[in-house]
Design a protein around this motif. Structure first.
Motif, PDB file in Angstrom:
ATOM      1  N   ARG A  57       0.816  -1.214   0.000  1.00 36.32           N
ATOM      2  CA  ARG A  57       0.000   0.000   0.000  1.00 36.32           C
ATOM      3  C   ARG A  57       0.849   1.263   0.000  1.00 36.32           C
ATOM      4  O   ARG A  57       0.317   2.366  -0.083  1.00 36.32           O
ATOM      5  CB  ARG A  57      -0.945  -0.001   1.199  1.00 36.32           C
ATOM      6  CG  ARG A  57      -2.127  -0.943   1.040  1.00 36.32           C
ATOM      7  CD  ARG A  57      -2.992  -0.966   2.279  1.00 36.32           C
ATOM      8  NE  ARG A  57      -2.332  -1.674   3.374  1.00 36.32           N
ATOM      9  CZ  ARG A  57      -2.857  -1.803   4.596  1.00 36.32           C
ATOM     10  NH1 ARG A  57      -4.033  -1.251   4.867  1.00 36.32           N
ATOM     11  NH2 ARG A  57      -2.218  -2.460   5.525  1.00 36.32           N
ATOM     12  N   GLY A  58       2.176   1.113   0.098  1.00 34.99           N
ATOM     13  CA  GLY A  58       3.044   2.274   0.030  1.00 34.99           C
ATOM     14  C   GLY A  58       3.634   2.665   1.363  1.00 34.99           C
ATOM     15  O   GLY A  58       3.683   1.874   2.318  1.00 34.99           O
ATOM     16  N   ILE A  59       4.069   3.915   1.473  1.00 36.83           N
ATOM     17  CA  ILE A  59       4.853   4.367   2.614  1.00 36.83           C
ATOM     18  C   ILE A  59       4.058   4.443   3.916  1.00 36.83           C
ATOM     19  O   ILE A  59       4.645   4.491   5.001  1.00 36.83           O
ATOM     20  CB  ILE A  59       5.502   5.734   2.325  1.00 36.83           C
ATOM     21  CG1 ILE A  59       4.424   6.781   2.034  1.00 36.83           C
ATOM     22  CG2 ILE A  59       6.491   5.632   1.177  1.00 36.83           C
ATOM     23  CD1 ILE A  59       4.964   8.187   1.895  1.00 36.83           C
ATOM     24  N   ILE A  93       6.349  13.077  -0.120  1.00 31.72           N
ATOM     25  CA  ILE A  93       6.050  12.045  -1.122  1.00 31.72           C
ATOM     26  C   ILE A  93       4.575  12.107  -1.487  1.00 31.72           C
ATOM     27  O   ILE A  93       3.713  12.042  -0.600  1.00 31.72           O
ATOM     28  CB  ILE A  93       6.411  10.642  -0.587  1.00 31.72           C
ATOM     29  CG1 ILE A  93       7.903  10.574  -0.273  1.00 31.72           C
ATOM     30  CG2 ILE A  93       6.035   9.565  -1.601  1.00 31.72           C
ATOM     31  CD1 ILE A  93       8.321   9.304   0.400  1.00 31.72           C
ATOM     32  N   PRO A  94       4.232  12.249  -2.771  1.00 33.08           N
ATOM     33  CA  PRO A  94       2.819  12.299  -3.188  1.00 33.08           C
ATOM     34  C   PRO A  94       2.091  11.028  -2.793  1.00 33.08           C
ATOM     35  O   PRO A  94       2.589   9.918  -3.028  1.00 33.08           O
ATOM     36  CB  PRO A  94       2.907  12.438  -4.715  1.00 33.08           C
ATOM     37  CG  PRO A  94       4.296  12.915  -4.988  1.00 33.08           C
ATOM     38  CD  PRO A  94       5.157  12.362  -3.905  1.00 33.08           C
ATOM     39  N   ASN A  95       0.926  11.173  -2.173  1.00 32.58           N
ATOM     40  CA  ASN A  95       0.179   9.981  -1.754  1.00 32.58           C
ATOM     41  C   ASN A  95      -0.943   9.626  -2.716  1.00 32.58           C
ATOM     42  O   ASN A  95      -1.741   8.740  -2.449  1.00 32.58           O
ATOM     43  CB  ASN A  95      -0.372  10.167  -0.334  1.00 32.58           C
ATOM     44  CG  ASN A  95      -1.319  11.347  -0.232  1.00 32.58           C
ATOM     45  OD1 ASN A  95      -1.699  11.947  -1.241  1.00 32.58           O
ATOM     46  ND2 ASN A  95      -1.697  11.704   0.991  1.00 32.58           N
ATOM     47  N   GLY A  96      -1.021  10.326  -3.841  1.00 30.08           N
ATOM     48  CA  GLY A  96      -2.069  10.047  -4.809  1.00 30.08           C
ATOM     49  C   GLY A  96      -1.687   8.974  -5.808  1.00 30.08           C
ATOM     50  O   GLY A  96      -2.466   8.641  -6.693  1.00 30.08           O
ATOM     51  N   ILE A 143       8.963   4.265  -5.445  1.00 32.93           N
ATOM     52  CA  ILE A 143       9.924   4.800  -6.419  1.00 32.93           C
ATOM     53  C   ILE A 143      10.458   6.144  -5.932  1.00 32.93           C
ATOM     54  O   ILE A 143      11.663   6.402  -5.908  1.00 32.93           O
ATOM     55  CB  ILE A 143       9.270   4.956  -7.808  1.00 32.93           C
ATOM     56  CG1 ILE A 143       8.994   3.583  -8.423  1.00 32.93           C
ATOM     57  CG2 ILE A 143      10.175   5.770  -8.747  1.00 32.93           C
ATOM     58  CD1 ILE A 143       8.172   3.643  -9.701  1.00 32.93           C
ATOM     59  N   GLU A 144       9.543   7.022  -5.531  1.00 35.84           N
ATOM     60  CA  GLU A 144       9.952   8.341  -5.038  1.00 35.84           C
ATOM     61  C   GLU A 144      10.688   8.229  -3.709  1.00 35.84           C
ATOM     62  O   GLU A 144      11.670   8.942  -3.452  1.00 35.84           O
ATOM     63  CB  GLU A 144       8.717   9.234  -4.895  1.00 35.84           C
ATOM     64  CG  GLU A 144       9.006  10.638  -4.377  1.00 35.84           C
ATOM     65  CD  GLU A 144       9.916  11.442  -5.290  1.00 35.84           C
ATOM     66  OE1 GLU A 144      10.491  12.439  -4.808  1.00 35.84           O
ATOM     67  OE2 GLU A 144      10.058  11.081  -6.480  1.00 35.84           O
ATOM     68  N   ALA A 145      10.227   7.308  -2.859  1.00 35.88           N
ATOM     69  CA  ALA A 145      10.852   7.148  -1.546  1.00 35.88           C
ATOM     70  C   ALA A 145      12.297   6.677  -1.656  1.00 35.88           C
ATOM     71  O   ALA A 145      13.193   7.201  -0.980  1.00 35.88           O
ATOM     72  CB  ALA A 145      10.033   6.160  -0.711  1.00 35.88           C
ATOM     73  N   THR A 146      12.545   5.683  -2.508  1.00 35.92           N
ATOM     74  CA  THR A 146      13.916   5.190  -2.655  1.00 35.92           C
ATOM     75  C   THR A 146      14.815   6.228  -3.326  1.00 35.92           C
ATOM     76  O   THR A 146      16.005   6.319  -3.022  1.00 35.92           O
ATOM     77  CB  THR A 146      13.938   3.876  -3.455  1.00 35.92           C
ATOM     78  OG1 THR A 146      13.211   4.036  -4.684  1.00 35.92           O
ATOM     79  CG2 THR A 146      13.320   2.744  -2.666  1.00 35.92           C
ATOM     80  N   GLY A 158      14.052  12.949   2.495  1.00 34.05           N
ATOM     81  CA  GLY A 158      12.896  12.265   3.056  1.00 34.05           C
ATOM     82  C   GLY A 158      12.695  12.478   4.532  1.00 34.05           C
ATOM     83  O   GLY A 158      11.873  11.811   5.156  1.00 34.05           O
ATOM     84  N   GLY A 159      13.484  13.381   5.132  1.00 31.93           N
ATOM     85  CA  GLY A 159      13.394  13.595   6.571  1.00 31.93           C
ATOM     86  C   GLY A 159      14.618  13.014   7.251  1.00 31.93           C
ATOM     87  O   GLY A 159      15.714  12.954   6.673  1.00 31.93           O
TER      88      GLY A 159
END
Length: 343
Positions: free
Chosen positions: A278-280, A296-299, A307-310, A318-319
């Protein structure tokens, strides 16, 4: 025992379509359960590639049991689940759906006059899914699908990439409560079937095995009886099997050109996508590892988020999150996952 490729189907009509592509077929039985598997060879680049074909029967429960058994016994590099599905949106009979992910829509809590869905999720391997999408646009497939198209169905076989809904019931009417529930809780799904969730949930526990869900559209829910009567299931099974073996003919098996570093990156990404489909926000993993959700876009889909997180992680963004803090939280969630432990 190790074979590079395992193919799973639910129905005999689906298995027959797969076996048409194999020669030198023999029956092998599981030494403990007696489960029958067909071992055959597929000619690829003047070499015979060993392939195992297994039938799970219908329902996600059966699919999960048989997937676990065949993966443990044969330990493949690739595993595919192929077969037919009902079309929900955009698709026509004979089309092919590459299942990026699957949503199990039936799980939930029933109250006095309300049902609160608690969906389950699974995801195909990102690299394999992208490879399938690329093959769908290749000259090889464009020419092949012209030979497969039958005029009594749609004038062209199209390929779609997206979500597949999976449950234990057959959806055979637009007016049914089941269909209304699906439209309400899985409106983005392109197709509906009964095995993909069980298959991908088991593959989730073995992230190093590359997995893909492929479906051929055999009806559009409301016309199921009519389509079955004119041979839509054999037609859809033939199409999706041809697509699969076209893919396999171009697939790189243990490519020596791929660096160890790239292999590790790919494995890391696959583990994230499969353990947290389900994502991050799945299990609160990103926040628990000190990540910033607002970056990170959640849409997007779970894979899109990863992909964006890595990418952010590689740039030390990313914080306060790091690869180490992320891995530490993942091990808290999945302390016995062998692939995760190896990282």
């Amino acid at each position: 025992m190790k074979y590079p490729i395992v193919i799973l189907t639910a129905l005999e009509v689906e298995r027959e379509a797969v076996l048409l592509h194999l020669k030198n077929q023999t029956i092998e039985n599981h030494p403990e359960t007696g489960t029958d598997y067909v071992k055959g060879t597929f000619s690829k680049n003047n070499m015979d590639l060993d392939i195992i074909v297994a039938r799970t029967d219908q329902t996600n429960v059966n699919a999960a049991l048989e997937t676990e058994r065949v993966l443990e016994y044969y330990k493949p590099e690739y595993v595919f689940y192929v077969g037919v599905a009902g079309g929900l949106k955009d698709v026509s009979v004979g089309d092919i759906v590459i299942g990026t992910d699957v949503i199990g829509y039936e799980r939930g809590k029933a109250e006095d006059s309300n049902f609160k869905p608690r969906p389950q999720f699974g995801a195909s391997s990102y690299g394999l899914e992208r490879f399938a999408a690329s093959y769908a646009n290749s000259n090889s497939w464009i020419e092949k699908k012209k030979e497969l198209t039958e005029t009594k169905f749609a004038p062209e076989i199209k390929t779609f990439t997206g979500t597949i809904a999976s449950g234990e019931k057959v959806d055979a009417s637009y007016q049914s409560d089941l269909h209304k529930h699906i439209l309400q809780n899985a409106s983005h799904a392109l197709a509906i079937e009964m095995e993909g969730l069980g298959f991908l949930r088991v593959c989730q526990t073995r992230p190093s095995v590359k997995s893909l869900l492929l479906r051929g559209i055999s009806d559009l829910v409301n016309d199921k009886g009519e389509m079955d009567g004119i041979g839509s299931q054999p037609y859809a099974s033939k199409n999706v099997s041809a697509f699969l073996f076209g893919m396999i003919s171009q697939l790189e098996l243990n490519s020596p050109q791929q660096t160890e570093e790239q292999k590790e990156k790919d494995k890391w990404f696959e583990i994230l996508c499969k353990l947290y489909p389900r994502g991050i926000e799945d299990k609160g993993i990103w926040l628990r590892a000190d990540g910033d959700l607002s970056l990170i876009p959640n849409g997007t889909t779970g894979k899109g988020q990863w992909i964006e997180a890595t990418r952010l992680l590689k740039l030390n963004g990313g914080g306060a999150i790091t690869f180490e803090s992320l891995k530490r939280c993942m091990l808290e969630d999945f302390p016995n996952n062998k692939d995760l432990i190896k990282l």
